[in-house]
Write an enzyme that holds these catalytic residues in place. Structure first.
Site, PDB file in Angstrom:
ATOM      1  CB  SER A  81      -9.264 -24.447  28.522  1.00 42.20           C
ATOM      2  OG  SER A  81     -10.625 -25.524  28.664  1.00 42.20           O
ATOM      3  CG  HIS A 100      -7.688 -30.021  27.525  1.00 39.48           C
ATOM      4  ND1 HIS A 100      -8.260 -29.005  26.583  1.00 39.48           N
ATOM      5  CD2 HIS A 100      -8.116 -29.122  28.581  1.00 39.48           C
ATOM      6  CE1 HIS A 100      -8.724 -27.987  27.029  1.00 39.48           C
ATOM      7  NE2 HIS A 100      -8.506 -28.096  28.267  1.00 39.48           N
TER       8      HIS A 100
END
Length: 265
Positions: free
Chosen positions: A126, A239
């Site tokens: 991320s 994600h």
């Protein structure tokens, strides 16, 4: 006082009996920064693995189980909490000055008695993806760089994540329109000419936290520069990958890392 120099190393409860964990305090610039160090039991020399987490402050904080998971694949792993966290000095500034904590982490691993000094890898998840790329630009000797669900363009993050705009304006100093240079300085796409290490990009096509456009832009930029880049794109995932796929992907990326050799300058 030297970047990456360990000030203290205290045993930390481990979730894996094959891995020892330590709470480490290191020098990063003039700051004392905390992090977790994971060492597989034994005395053999291994590849080093810098784990750069996502999020900011307590969001996305380093998890001992995750660090031990990578160490169990045969790496000495260090994961900085980043400045200002868990008792560390200073303040995070979202891949600005706190990139120094990533750089200091590389130096910590290089100096570790069980790390092969020319076998240090960097992994970013991320927001940590930006910092992994920044480390790749800073250190041409890295054996590999991996980004997983990683940010590559900070202006794109501001545009996509309305929920992060207040934090980004506060930390970075304003909007991209008013502080373009500050956003560009946090966007390693502009510096990929200096990337020497092979890069692996892992991303889920349904990711809404960090859209796959970040991965596409990074892949295209590296290919345009004739850099070594490989991708693992997952059409069905967002994600956070399902546990079984996550474990398999960890094994595959670790295997990929061990096959890489840093480019000869």
């Amino acid at each position: 006082m030297k970047d990456g120099e360990i000030i203290s190393k205290i045993p930390f409860p481990t979730p894996n009996p094959r891995v020892d964990l330590f709470l480490v305090t290191m020098w990063s610039g003039e700051l004392k920064v905390k992090g977790l160090l994971a060492e597989p039991k034994g005395s053999e020399c291994l590849d080093g693995f810098l784990y750069l987490r996502g999020g900011i402050k307590n969001v996305g904080m380093v998890r001992p189980s995750r660090i031990a998971q990578f160490a169990d694949q045969g790496f000495i792993v260090f994961a900085p909490y980043y400045r200002g966290n868990r008792g560390g000095e200073g303040n995070e500034d979202f891949a600005g000055e706190d990139r120094q904590d990533a750089f200091s982490g590389v130096r910590l691993l290089q100096a570790h008695s069980r790390v092969l000094p020319d076998r240090v890898h960097v992994f970013g998840f991320s927001r940590g993806g930006v910092m992994a790329l920044q480390a790749g630009v800073e250190f041409p000797f890295l054996a590999s760089v991996v980004t997983w669900g990683g940010v590559s363009d900070m202006i794109l993050t501001y545009e996509e994540r309305k929920d992060l705009r207040r934090m980004m304006k506060r930390v970075i100093g304003g909007t991209p329109g008013k502080k373009e240079d500050a956003y560009k300085s946090r966007t390693p796409l502009y510096e990929m000419e200096a990337m020497n290490a092979p890069v692996l990009i892992i991303h889920g096509a349904k990711d809404t936290n960090v859209t796959i456009e970040h991965a596409y832009r990074l892949e295209m930029r590296l290919k345009d520069l004739n850099k070594k880049v490989e991708t693992m794109y997952f059409a069905e995932f967002d994600h956070v990958f399902p546990p079984a796929t996550n474990r398999q992907t960890v094994k595959e990326l670790c295997s990929w890392m061990k096959k890489q050799k840093a480019y000869t300058l």
